[in-house]
Structure formats: C-alpha cells, structure tokens
Write an enzyme that holds these catalytic residues in place. Structure first.
Site, PDB file in Angstrom:
ATOM      1  N   LYS A 178       0.833  -1.093  -0.072  1.00 33.21           N
ATOM      2  CA  LYS A 178       0.291   0.101  -0.129  1.00 33.21           C
ATOM      3  C   LYS A 178       0.699   1.348   0.216  1.00 33.21           C
ATOM      4  O   LYS A 178       2.045   1.189   0.520  1.00 33.21           O
ATOM      5  CB  LYS A 178      -0.806   0.132   1.210  1.00 33.21           C
ATOM      6  CG  LYS A 178      -1.915  -0.994   1.105  1.00 33.21           C
ATOM      7  CD  LYS A 178      -3.186  -0.814   0.033  1.00 33.21           C
ATOM      8  CE  LYS A 178      -4.082  -1.887  -0.144  1.00 33.21           C
ATOM      9  NZ  LYS A 178      -5.111  -2.065   1.338  1.00 33.21           N
TER      10      LYS A 178
ATOM     11  N   ARG B 298      -3.655 -10.451   4.169  1.00 34.56           N
ATOM     12  CA  ARG B 298      -4.026 -10.244   3.165  1.00 34.56           C
ATOM     13  C   ARG B 298      -2.611  -9.776   2.248  1.00 34.56           C
ATOM     14  O   ARG B 298      -2.431  -8.801   2.315  1.00 34.56           O
ATOM     15  CB  ARG B 298      -5.073  -9.705   2.609  1.00 34.56           C
ATOM     16  CG  ARG B 298      -5.780  -9.866   0.915  1.00 34.56           C
ATOM     17  CD  ARG B 298      -7.194  -9.268   1.071  1.00 34.56           C
ATOM     18  NE  ARG B 298      -7.398  -9.084  -0.510  1.00 34.56           N
ATOM     19  CZ  ARG B 298      -7.070  -8.243  -1.336  1.00 34.56           C
ATOM     20  NH1 ARG B 298      -6.532  -7.286  -0.989  1.00 34.56           N
ATOM     21  NH2 ARG B 298      -7.778  -8.723  -2.611  1.00 34.56           N
TER      22      ARG B 298
END
Length: 391
Positions: free
Chosen positions: A333, A367
């Site tokens: 991210k 994840r």
C-alpha cells in the site's frame, strides 16, 4: 528480596512467570489477563454516570479521566470485571455492564476459529490470504494474472508459500479505478474460482461488492465473500452471504474508490474505524450471517492517509476489541511507500514488517501479494507470542 521487572505489552510474561511456579495453563492465562492493564473509552456518558465512575474509581484504585459526555478508564482487567456484573455494579452504572462484559469476554478468550462454507480455519496461528487479481488495472499486479492459466499458476505459488485462503478479485478498488459491471466481473472471477476449487487449491474467497458476483462465485465454489465496502455498496450482499453459508470479510471504507480519499477526515481514527466496522458487522448479523462467520478488516489504504494508516496499525487493538477476528491487508500500500520511499513493486519487505506488527496487536489473518516474506515475518512474530493462544 529480589526484584524482576516483567514485560507488560502482553499477558505472556505474567503467564510464563506463573507457569514456571507451578500454575496450570488455563488458570495462569486467565490470571495473567486479569492483571493486564486496560484503557477503555466510554462515550455518551451522562453526568450522574460520570459521578458514579469517579466514586467507583476511588474505591477500585482505577484512573478515570472525564469530560462532558465521555470518560477514559484505566485499570487492570480484574478491577474492571465487577463493572460487567449486574450483581456487583455500583448504582448508576447499569448501562455499562452488557458492553463491558462482551469486551472482557472476548479479551480473555478471543475467537479461535473462523467458520466459512464447508470448513473452519484455525486462528491459533497467522493465516495468510493470497491475492489473485484477475483485473487489468489493479494497482500492483494489474494484467499479470488475467487469464485462467496464469491465475491458477499464481494461486499454486501462493499456496506453496503458505497461504491458507485465496482471494480472487475481478474489480480494482484502487483510487480512481473504473467500476466494472457485474457480468464482466463474473466472467473474470467465476472460471478462476471454479478451477481453483476443482484442483483443491483453496478454500477460495471472492473480493467483490456485488451480490450478483458473490452468488456466482459461491456457485463456482467460493467459501468466503470479501467486501471492501463493508456491506454498504449492495444491500443484497449480506443476504447472499447468509443464504450461502459463507464466511464474510467486512472491510472499512468510506465512500467509493473515486471518493474515498476525500473522506479521510478523522478526529480519532482507530475509534472511528472501530465504530463504523462494528456497525457493518452488525448489518451482517442482522441479515442472518452468524457472528462466527464474520471477520473484520480495518481497510488500510481505504479512505485513510499515510499518518492515519500508521496510527491505525499501532492502535489495532481497538478494532480487535470488537470481538471479531481481524484481517489486515497492508500489502504494497501507498502508506508503506511513504515510509520507505520504495515503489509499489518493492514493498514486500515493508508488507512483511507491517503484518508482524499487526499480529502482535491482535490481527490473525493477513492478505498479501507475496506470501514467502510475510510468512517468514509472521513465523517469527508468532514464535514470540506463542503463549497467547493459551489456554
């Protein structure tokens, strides 16, 4: 007299000290959690309740900070416990018992299994969720696995590297991503899910906001629905999950991929994310999804800036306090790039570190795009907190 300071960031040091002196496992664990210091924020507190809390704190040896309509209470879990018992509550604090009792019960004995369609996943160790994007425009690997053969090959790699669940997505949710119509999304994900299920590469999750896609994915063999919108995008999705007997990952996001960056405004990010996630999980339960089938995800990178993401990671225990298993998805991210200066394709080491920190703060599912590095980091983190799965 000999003095030995013990670590206080988890109950493990106290548990180990008691076990070394002859205590059995279960009593040692519950005693260790009992002496652990907790801080809880109470809101919508009336003036009489504030006064009752202050009177109780003097007798109980707790610290209470108060303001108009709120209170912060700091005390050992064992000192808070009487406030969760209706027969021992001080007068004026009757409304506190149910919520505090739920929190203390989940704190002392957190969820140890996640029920999904056809099986249950144990949460006494880190559970890796492997990302299989079959989209042309995902922020990290768009287009790389857009054919069935390539997607299956990636799934095989992820399973070999330690993933216990595969998450197949057919619509990018990166900022500014174009929406995908349900028929197109189904055409992308259903053949992949069918092949993964047929080959025993699973269980399989589908990453979707749409009831029609979820229904098709379940028919193809999916066992979990992972909704980034927290069941807010499609009002029929929760019912599909309930009727399909599937597990649900309910993620926090504000707005849509197009609007979420403009909605990243918080006074206290962890508390607000937890409150909004709690409301989303309640929607799932009201639609008939049993509590044991629900996992919550704080939504790193969704309607949150870099500083907010790191604050949320550090205060993840606030989300864990909801009492549901917690999944996190920090993989590659932007906030990791903001801290490291690394481009998206070179953030797997930072992802592994973020996962390890999240495990220490109570997350149990992770994840990731690259499972090997995350698996190593989580094995080390899990080894340091092995006693936390007791009793």
């Amino acid at each position: 007299m000999k003095l030995t300071p013990l670590a206080t960031h988890s109950p493990e040091a106290v548990r180990a000290a008691l076990a070394a002196r002859g205590w059995e496992a279960q009593p040692a664990w519950f005693a260790a959690t009992g002496v652990q210091s907790l801080v809880v924020l109470l809101e919508d507190v009336t003036e009489p309740e504030r006064e009752a809390l202050v009177r109780w704190s003097v007798k109980a040896g707790a610290d209470v900070l108060t303001g108009e309509g709120w209170a912060l209470v700091s005390a050992a879990a064992s000192r808070l416990a009487p406030l969760a018992r209706p027969d021992r509550l001080p007068p004026g604090l009757e409304d506190l018992a149910p919520e505090l009792g739920r929190f203390l019960a989940s704190y002392a004995d957190p969820p140890r299994r996640w029920e999904i369609a056809g099986r249950a996943l144990s949460l006494d160790h880190p559970v890796l969720i492997g990302i299989v994007n079959v989209t042309p425009d995902s922020f990290s690997d768009g287009g790389r696995f857009s054919t069935v053969d390539r997607a299956v090959a990636q799934a095989e790699r992820l399973v070999a590297e330690g993933c216990e669940l595969l998450d197949v997505g057919g619509e990018s949710t990166r900022p500014g991503a174009a929406p995908v119509a349900a028929p197109e999304e189904i055409a992308r994900v259903a053949p992949v899910i069918e092949q993964l299920a047929r080959r025993g590469l699973g269980p399989v999750s589908v990453d979707t906001r749409k009831a029609a896609v979820a229904r098709a994915a379940l028919a193809a063999g999916a066992a979990v629905i992972n909704d980034v919108s927290g069941l807010a995008f499609d009002p029929d999705l929760a019912r599909v999950v309930a009727e399909g007997g599937a597990g649900a990952i309910v993620m926090h996001m504000r707005g849509t991929p197009d609007t979420m960056d403009g909605l990243a405004v918080y006074r206290h990010v962890a508390a607000e994310v937890a409150a909004e996630l709690g409301a989303a999980a309640a929607r799932a339960e009201q639609a008939g999804v049993p509590r044991e089938r629900i996992v919550v995800d704080p939504g790193f990178g969704f309607a949150k800036g870099p500083e907010q993401n790191f604050r949320l990671l550090d205060e993840l225990a606030t989300v864990v306090g909801l009492g549901y298993p917690v999944a996190v998805g920090p993989s590659r991210k932007r906030f990791l790039g903001a801290a490291t200066g690394r481009p998206v394709e070179d953030r797997d080491r930072a992802t592994a570190v973020a996962c390890a920190l999240a495990w220490e703060r109570g997350a149990r599912l992770f994840r990731v795009h690259d499972a090997a590095l995350a698996c190593e980091a989580l094995r080390v983190a899990g080894a340091t907190t092995g006693g936390m799965s007791t009793p």
